[in-house]
Design a protein around this motif. Structure first.
Motif, PDB file in Angstrom:
ATOM      1  N   UNK A  68       1.027  -1.383  -0.104  1.00  0.00           N
ATOM      2  CA  UNK A  68      -0.094  -0.106  -0.282  1.00  0.00           C
ATOM      3  C   UNK A  68       0.860   1.379   0.098  1.00  0.00           C
ATOM      4  N   UNK A  69       0.305   2.559  -1.296  1.00  0.00           N
ATOM      5  CA  UNK A  69       0.779   3.330  -0.926  1.00  0.00           C
ATOM      6  C   UNK A  69      -0.136   4.502   0.268  1.00  0.00           C
ATOM      7  N   UNK A  70       0.236   5.142   0.329  1.00  0.00           N
ATOM      8  CA  UNK A  70      -1.193   6.123   1.722  1.00  0.00           C
ATOM      9  C   UNK A  70      -0.523   7.348   0.682  1.00  0.00           C
ATOM     10  N   UNK A  71      -1.372   7.970   1.143  1.00  0.00           N
ATOM     11  CA  UNK A  71      -1.582   9.325   1.495  1.00  0.00           C
ATOM     12  C   UNK A  71      -1.723  10.269   2.357  1.00  0.00           C
ATOM     13  N   UNK A  72      -1.225  10.747   3.146  1.00  0.00           N
ATOM     14  CA  UNK A  72      -1.667  11.850   3.911  1.00  0.00           C
ATOM     15  C   UNK A  72      -0.930  13.363   4.199  1.00  0.00           C
ATOM     16  N   UNK A  73      -0.893  14.231   5.512  1.00  0.00           N
ATOM     17  CA  UNK A  73      -0.513  15.125   5.832  1.00  0.00           C
ATOM     18  C   UNK A  73       0.411  14.817   6.136  1.00  0.00           C
ATOM     19  N   UNK A  74       1.546  15.558   6.378  1.00  0.00           N
ATOM     20  CA  UNK A  74       3.071  15.399   6.942  1.00  0.00           C
ATOM     21  C   UNK A  74       2.825  14.914   8.492  1.00  0.00           C
TER      22      UNK A  74
END
Length: 297
Positions: A165-171
């Protein structure tokens, strides 16, 4: 009993804590003394009148789908559960002191009521969209908006199934995603290239509705490899919008097994009282959630 209700569609200010008659379990249902109720994005979408097709709403209406609590009524035809049993599940008008559930499971050992209330809808949604997007063991799944409740469940279930899984989220949530086994990167300018550097993407999920569907289609190469639960414009791009629940009972059974084996844990980010329902919806709509928000009764 006390119950959160709204008499018109609108913003958080239409929510009111009222005195209401207690509901009772019908055939195939149970009633619980609610200990906690999950706060889901669908709750405020229902309150705004956005999803009447999937959730027909008759005003005045209660609020909430998920809850945990103690069984105090068992409806006709129900077997395998008794008064006094701690359960978590899905029903209607769960922001209340008593609620009727139509799907439930016994709470796993060691799970608090507060934690348990955060699982039902998010685990059902996670299992459903992983199945719908068609990702298989050995492949790579991109999850946009990965730090919330559904994202937290998707990451852990995918890891258990051998899916990268590649996940995007805030820093602020990068370490959180890595702790759940994901390859993490931030959203914002240049995010598509940052994802490309992490590797090719076989399928993608949009969990945040932040206007990224075109990019997800570009990264996967096929709109049929993208599923959204948050962007109502998805079908215009050939992307499936997933809004109709599957078997909640099966999802709860699988969730209880994963929790018991230490393979699934969704933290509670913040708790609210019933009187703070409007604040809970405001925070939910603002996004940037790590884990779950719940109402404590």
């Amino acid at each position: 009993m006390k119950k959160v209700s709204f008499a018109e569609f609108g913003g958080p200010d239409v929510l009111h804590l009222i005195d209401a008659e207690e509901p009772h379990a019908g055939p195939g249902q149970i009633r619980i003394a609610v200990r906690a109720a999950g706060v889901n994005p669908v709750d405020w979408r229902i309150r705004e009148g956005q999803v009447l097709g999937a959730h027909p709403t008759r005003l005045p209406s209660g609020v909430g789908l998920d809850a945990s609590g103690v069984v105090d009524e068992v409806g006709e035809g129900v077997e395998g559960v008794e008064v006094g049993a701690p359960v978590f599940g899905e029903g209607a008008s769960t922001y209340a002191e008593f609620a009727v559930l139509s799907a439930w499971a016994r709470m796993p050992e060691g799970l608090s009521f507060e934690e348990a209330a955060g699982y039902p809808s998010v685990v059902e949604t996670a299992l459903r969209v992983i199945g719908q997007v068609g990702v298989r063991p050995g492949q790579t799944l991109l999850v946009s908006g990965a730090a919330g409740g559904v994202g937290s469940a998707v990451l852990q279930i995918a890891r258990e199934r051998g899916i990268t899984v590649i996940g995007t989220a805030g820093a602020a949530n990068q370490d959180y995603l890595r702790g759940l086994g994901a390859l993490a990167t931030t959203y914002g300018d240049g995010w598509v290239e940052r994802v490309r550097r992490l590797g090719p993407v076989d399928a993608a999920l949009d969990l945040a509705g932040s206007g990224v569907l075109r990019e997800l289609v570009e990264l996967t190469g096929d709109p049929r490899k993208v599923v959204t639960i948050a962007d109502l414009d998805g079908p215009e791009l050939g992307v499936r919008f997933s809004g109709v629940a599957g078997s909640v009972t099966e999802a709860l059974t699988e969730a209880a097994d994963l929790i018991s084996r230490g393979k699934l844990h969704i933290p509670v980010q913040k708790s609210y009282t019933l009187a703070e329902a409007a604040a809970a919806h405001i925070d939910s709509q603002a996004g940037h959630t790590r884990g779950r928000r719940v109402m404590v009764v």
